[in-house]
Design a protein around this motif. Structure first.
Motif, PDB file in Angstrom:
ATOM      1  N   ASN A  61       0.818  -1.204   0.000  1.00 45.62           N
ATOM      2  CA  ASN A  61       0.000   0.000   0.000  1.00 45.62           C
ATOM      3  C   ASN A  61       0.857   1.262   0.000  1.00 45.62           C
ATOM      4  O   ASN A  61       0.480   2.275  -0.586  1.00 45.62           O
ATOM      5  N   ARG A  62       2.012   1.193   0.664  1.00 48.32           N
ATOM      6  CA  ARG A  62       2.916   2.350   0.708  1.00 48.32           C
ATOM      7  C   ARG A  62       3.911   2.355  -0.458  1.00 48.32           C
ATOM      8  O   ARG A  62       4.678   3.310  -0.592  1.00 48.32           O
ATOM      9  N   GLY A  63       3.938   1.301  -1.252  1.00 48.57           N
ATOM     10  CA  GLY A  63       4.853   1.248  -2.385  1.00 48.57           C
ATOM     11  C   GLY A  63       6.309   1.247  -1.987  1.00 48.57           C
ATOM     12  O   GLY A  63       7.146   1.896  -2.615  1.00 48.57           O
ATOM     13  N   THR A  64       6.662   0.474  -0.943  1.00 52.98           N
ATOM     14  CA  THR A  64       8.035   0.486  -0.433  1.00 52.98           C
ATOM     15  C   THR A  64       9.026  -0.186  -1.370  1.00 52.98           C
ATOM     16  O   THR A  64      10.231   0.051  -1.276  1.00 52.98           O
ATOM     17  N   GLY A  65       8.542  -1.071  -2.257  1.00 56.37           N
ATOM     18  CA  GLY A  65       9.445  -1.783  -3.157  1.00 56.37           C
ATOM     19  C   GLY A  65       9.988  -3.070  -2.587  1.00 56.37           C
ATOM     20  O   GLY A  65      10.734  -3.785  -3.271  1.00 56.37           O
ATOM     21  N   SER A  66       9.665  -3.381  -1.339  1.00 55.20           N
ATOM     22  CA  SER A  66      10.100  -4.649  -0.750  1.00 55.20           C
ATOM     23  C   SER A  66       8.979  -5.197   0.128  1.00 55.20           C
ATOM     24  O   SER A  66       8.063  -4.464   0.516  1.00 55.20           O
ATOM     25  N   ILE A  67       9.067  -6.484   0.430  1.00 57.15           N
ATOM     26  CA  ILE A  67       8.043  -7.151   1.222  1.00 57.15           C
ATOM     27  C   ILE A  67       8.713  -8.311   1.946  1.00 57.15           C
ATOM     28  O   ILE A  67       9.770  -8.796   1.521  1.00 57.15           O
ATOM     29  N   GLU A  68       8.117  -8.781   3.043  1.00 65.87           N
ATOM     30  CA  GLU A  68       8.773  -9.776   3.892  1.00 65.87           C
ATOM     31  C   GLU A  68       8.456 -11.217   3.496  1.00 65.87           C
ATOM     32  O   GLU A  68       8.699 -12.144   4.271  1.00 65.87           O
TER      33      GLU A  68
END
Length: 334
Positions: free
Chosen positions: A272-279
């Motif tokens: 949702n925040r468009g961080t470019g990474s995910i866990e």
């Protein structure tokens, strides 16, 4: 003790804000727009008991603090994919009286997954695990929303890989004064592996949206069952859903307030925040890793990991992929 909250997002912001609210010494560590917002406007913590603005010391890295205090406690609340960089930055920092943070200071891993503790133990001598049941949302820079009531969260704590000591009991006592229940347990990883299984929902929710249909719930059951089969093959114990419910039941509820419904969990928020990474590599990927080590196929978690990572790389919004596409990809992967 002074608490250094490394990663003042949803989890770190809630823990830091609640500790500060009960009178404890807290320093927030953040980067980019979050750092700027916390520095300029304070931490705005929205809770069912009202909004709270905490004007706390905030830094964008360990250099800004110089020599650390001997009574500092490091709370690592970044996503697991950011752990290695954070540990490399904080571990070598000098501590008053001699030595480094890695040699002398307690480090608490307040994160999903089960890998950060192992990464930390390569360099830090005093590592503690925290199983985080804490409904919270990183809304916008400087704003964290903690939806849990009457407690903000339940945080099982223990020394890693097992055991307890006076330090963890002192931390738990401070958290217990701060809208949390913080049971000290000698088998903390049993709780964290149960949370790992529960976190099978994260990628489904992030990729396809908050689960509210039969197809999504069926996929979640299948992903959980696959995770449980892998842990059984690996001989890894974890708490049952009944045991977890006995601890949480009635003591923490997810309740919307101010007429704002709760969004998704941590992975949903990353998209949702468009961080470019995910866990996903440390949730679904942990199940896939254990499956490969112990000869258990993991087609569901393989696909969820791949789709979540691709969504993060392409900065797709949360919920952009229909559940049917996931189930079709899993069927093709079997």
């Amino acid at each position: 003790m002074r608490y250094l909250i490394i990663g003042a997002g949803a989890v770190g912001g809630t823990i830091g804000g609640r500790l500060a609210q009960s009178g404890h010494d807290v320093v927030l560590v953040a980067r980019g727009k979050q750092y700027e917002a916390l520095r300029d406007h304070g931490l705005r913590l929205q809770t069912p008991d009202g909004p709270h603005t905490h004007r706390l010391p905030v830094v964008d890295g360990p250099e800004a603090l110089g020599t650390l205090r001997a009574d500092d406690v490091l709370i690592l609340a970044v996503k697991t994919q950011d752990s290695t960089a954070a540990l490399a930055a904080w571990g070598p920092r000098p501590v008053a009286g001699g030595g480094t943070a890695a040699q002398h200071l307690p480090l608490v891993c307040a994160q999903n997954g089960v890998e950060s503790e192992r990464i930390a133990l390569r360099t830090f001598r005093r590592v503690y695990a925290m199983c985080v049941w804490l409904p919270s949302t990183f809304v916008e820079p400087g704003v964290v929303r903690a939806e849990g009531t009457p407690l903000s969260g339940i945080l099982h704590l223990g020394r890693y890989p097992e055991g307890s000591d006076d330090t963890v009991r002192a931390i738990a006592e401070d958290l217990g004064q701060s809208h949390f229940d913080a049971p000290v347990v000698d088998d903390v990883m049993r709780w964290k592996y149960a949370k790992l299984v529960a976190n099978m929902v994260n990628s489904i929710e992030a990729v396809s949206g908050v689960i509210d249909g039969d197809e999504g719930r069926a996929l979640l059951r299948q992903a959980r069952a696959e995770g449980e089969a892998v842990l059984a093959a690996a001989g890894i114990p974890y708490t049952s859903q009944q045991e977890e419910q006995k601890v949480r039941g009635g003591r923490i509820r997810f309740e919307p307030f101010d007429d704002v419904p709760r969004g998704g969990g941590s992975s949903w928020q990353s998209l949702n925040r468009g961080t470019g990474s995910i866990e996903a590599d440390y949730l679904n990927g942990e199940i896939a890793l254990l499956g490969r080590l112990h000869g258990v196929p993991t087609p569901i978690n393989d696909v969820l990991q791949e789709y979540a990572n691709e969504a993060a790389r392409q900065r797709r919004p949360a919920g952009a992929t229909p559940v049917g596409e996931l189930t079709a990809a899993i069927a093709a992967h079997r």
